[in-house]
Design a protein around this motif. Sequence first.
Motif, mmCIF file in Angstrom:
data_model
loop_
_atom_site.group_PDB
_atom_site.id
_atom_site.type_symbol
_atom_site.label_atom_id
_atom_site.label_comp_id
_atom_site.label_asym_id
_atom_site.label_seq_id
_atom_site.Cartn_x
_atom_site.Cartn_y
_atom_site.Cartn_z
ATOM 1 N N THR A 60 52.637 42.322 34.729
ATOM 2 C CA THR A 60 51.417 41.691 34.187
ATOM 3 C C THR A 60 50.212 42.607 34.394
ATOM 4 N N PHE A 61 50.096 43.131 35.617
ATOM 5 C CA PHE A 61 48.938 43.964 35.948
ATOM 6 C C PHE A 61 48.936 45.251 35.112
ATOM 7 N N LEU A 62 50.127 45.847 34.957
ATOM 8 C CA LEU A 62 50.205 47.103 34.197
ATOM 9 C C LEU A 62 49.910 46.869 32.719
ATOM 10 N N VAL A 63 50.381 45.733 32.168
ATOM 11 C CA VAL A 63 50.100 45.430 30.756
ATOM 12 C C VAL A 63 48.588 45.244 30.564
ATOM 13 N N LEU A 64 47.946 44.498 31.504
ATOM 14 C CA LEU A 64 46.503 44.268 31.360
ATOM 15 C C LEU A 64 45.722 45.579 31.496
ATOM 16 N N TYR A 65 46.201 46.460 32.351
ATOM 17 C CA TYR A 65 45.575 47.780 32.462
ATOM 18 C C TYR A 65 45.774 48.550 31.158
ATOM 19 N N GLY A 66 46.991 48.488 30.614
ATOM 20 C CA GLY A 66 47.300 49.201 29.373
ATOM 21 C C GLY A 66 46.452 48.709 28.203
ATOM 22 N N LEU A 67 46.106 47.403 28.190
ATOM 23 C CA LEU A 67 45.321 46.833 27.091
ATOM 24 C C LEU A 67 43.819 47.109 27.243
ATOM 25 N N SER A 68 43.438 47.598 28.423
ATOM 26 C CA SER A 68 42.009 47.737 28.737
ATOM 27 C C SER A 68 41.427 49.013 28.139
ATOM 28 N N ASP A 69 40.109 48.988 27.913
ATOM 29 C CA ASP A 69 39.464 50.239 27.493
ATOM 30 C C ASP A 69 38.769 50.902 28.690
ATOM 31 N N ARG A 70 39.210 50.515 29.895
ATOM 32 C CA ARG A 70 38.633 51.120 31.108
ATOM 33 C C ARG A 70 39.664 51.969 31.831
ATOM 34 N N LYS A 71 40.626 52.489 31.072
ATOM 35 C CA LYS A 71 41.763 53.145 31.719
ATOM 36 C C LYS A 71 41.374 54.385 32.525
ATOM 37 N N SER A 72 40.282 55.060 32.133
ATOM 38 C CA SER A 72 39.922 56.265 32.893
ATOM 39 C C SER A 72 38.769 55.992 33.863
ATOM 40 N N LEU A 123 44.686 36.593 36.614
ATOM 41 C CA LEU A 123 43.344 36.344 37.154
ATOM 42 C C LEU A 123 42.733 37.599 37.772
ATOM 43 N N ASN A 124 43.563 38.441 38.353
ATOM 44 C CA ASN A 124 43.037 39.669 38.951
ATOM 45 C C ASN A 124 42.875 40.790 37.924
ATOM 46 N N GLY A 125 43.943 41.045 37.153
ATOM 47 C CA GLY A 125 43.915 42.178 36.236
ATOM 48 C C GLY A 125 42.969 41.981 35.057
ATOM 49 N N ARG A 126 42.949 40.774 34.517
ATOM 50 C CA ARG A 126 42.120 40.543 33.328
ATOM 51 C C ARG A 126 40.639 40.707 33.654
ATOM 52 N N TYR A 127 40.236 40.204 34.830
ATOM 53 C CA TYR A 127 38.818 40.305 35.205
ATOM 54 C C TYR A 127 38.455 41.757 35.502
ATOM 55 N N LEU A 128 39.330 42.393 36.291
ATOM 56 C CA LEU A 128 39.040 43.765 36.717
ATOM 57 C C LEU A 128 38.982 44.728 35.535
ATOM 58 N N PHE A 129 39.926 44.574 34.602
ATOM 59 C CA PHE A 129 40.058 45.571 33.547
ATOM 60 C C PHE A 129 39.346 45.192 32.246
ATOM 61 N N SER A 130 38.942 43.914 32.096
ATOM 62 C CA SER A 130 38.340 43.543 30.808
ATOM 63 C C SER A 130 37.180 42.556 30.913
ATOM 64 N N LEU A 131 37.383 41.418 31.575
ATOM 65 C CA LEU A 131 36.386 40.343 31.486
ATOM 66 C C LEU A 131 35.156 40.568 32.372
ATOM 67 N N PRO A 133 32.288 42.651 34.835
ATOM 68 C CA PRO A 133 31.465 43.838 34.586
ATOM 69 C C PRO A 133 32.222 45.097 34.998
ATOM 70 N N GLU A 134 32.068 46.164 34.242
ATOM 71 C CA GLU A 134 32.782 47.403 34.578
ATOM 72 C C GLU A 134 32.199 48.004 35.861
ATOM 73 N N LEU A 135 33.066 48.283 36.820
ATOM 74 C CA LEU A 135 32.586 48.827 38.097
ATOM 75 C C LEU A 135 32.254 50.309 37.921
ATOM 76 N N PRO A 136 31.059 50.739 38.389
ATOM 77 C CA PRO A 136 30.723 52.172 38.273
ATOM 78 C C PRO A 136 31.484 52.981 39.320
ATOM 79 N N ALA A 137 31.573 54.295 39.117
ATOM 80 C CA ALA A 137 32.263 55.154 40.097
ATOM 81 C C ALA A 137 31.596 55.039 41.467
ATOM 82 N N SER A 138 30.274 54.785 41.502
ATOM 83 C CA SER A 138 29.556 54.685 42.782
ATOM 84 C C SER A 138 30.026 53.488 43.612
ATOM 85 N N TRP A 139 30.744 52.529 42.959
ATOM 86 C CA TRP A 139 31.276 51.375 43.696
ATOM 87 C C TRP A 139 32.221 51.837 44.820
ATOM 88 N N LEU A 140 32.870 52.977 44.602
ATOM 89 C CA LEU A 140 33.835 53.470 45.596
ATOM 90 C C LEU A 140 33.161 53.929 46.894
#
Length: 253
Positions: A60-72, A123-131, A133-140
């Motif tokens: 599930t998580f990998l599919v949601l990542y694959g569907l996302s436009d935040r892959k990089s 609930l985890n993958g969909r929010y993180l990868f699509s729904l 807000p996109e986390l900036p690199a500075s979040w790390l």
Amino acid sequence: MNEITVYHWLVIAWMALAAVTFVALLFVTAPYGRFTRSGWGPRISARWGWILMETPVLATFLVLYGLSDRKSNPASLVLLAFWAAHYVHRSLVYPFRLRSSRPTITVAVVAMGAAFNVGNGYLNGRYLFSLGPELPASWLLDPRFVAGALLFWGGYLLNQHSDHVLIGLRSGGETGYKIPYGGGYRFVSCPNYLGEMMEWGGWALACWNLGALAFLVWTVANLAPRALKTHRWYRDTFPDYPRERKALLPFIV
Ligand SMILES: NC(=O)c1ccc[n+]([C@@H]2O[C@H](COP(=O)([O-])OP(=O)(O)OC[C@H]3O[C@@H](n4cnc5c(N)ncnc54)[C@H](OP(=O)(O)O)[C@@H]3O)[C@@H](O)[C@H]2O)c1
């Protein structure tokens, strides 16, 4: 209603269901492992049980990542690595390390576990990868991410080491139970569960969203009652069980 509104209602319902499950598990212990008993339908081996229960959440998580436009996106990639490190091990490595092939897990537990995992993956993958807000690199470098990452990997090590000690208690075709010693077992009966809770507590901090928090709530709801029962079982089963050992939290519970 749009997906994000549905998502928020789902998270609330998911947490409410976790609270109900917590209360139910104080009275009824999930029928697998040392608590397997008749009356819960057919059983399969723990090995197949874990594979069937846990691979759906990885998929599930990998599919949601694959569907996302935040892959990089760096934050997405790092959090994907956390999730994959846990679930590749749990679904594809841990099952093959188990020594006993007895049918100790009921199909009902496997079905409920797999259904939970798909919901949790969404609930985890969909929010993180699509729904969300996109986390900036500075979040790390954010203190919440850094503290969460330390807690996650500390829990990961504790969980894996504790499972390793349990697996090492049996050799050949042995199926019985012994007292585990060393590592986290110096302090508690279920350091594997404590490590698991630390992992998902760290995950909730590192992701900083309600879907991730709901996963922590579910983990505690599942594992805290089982830790209390396992601790009681050890004390009742072994007269020489270390008296100072607590159930789940060192020096406390
Ligand atoms: N996130 C969650 O909600 C969640 C839920 C459940 C489990 N988990 C994780 O999945 C992993 C396994 O959980 P589990 O509930 O199956 O753990 P467990 O009851 O501690 O058993 C783990 C393995 O060790 C064996 N074992 C346990 N105690 C033993 C002893 N005293 N002597 C000899 N062998 C012993 C068990 O054999 P038997 O099968 O014969 O008992 C089983 O193969 C843990 O890391 C846990 O944190 C996570």
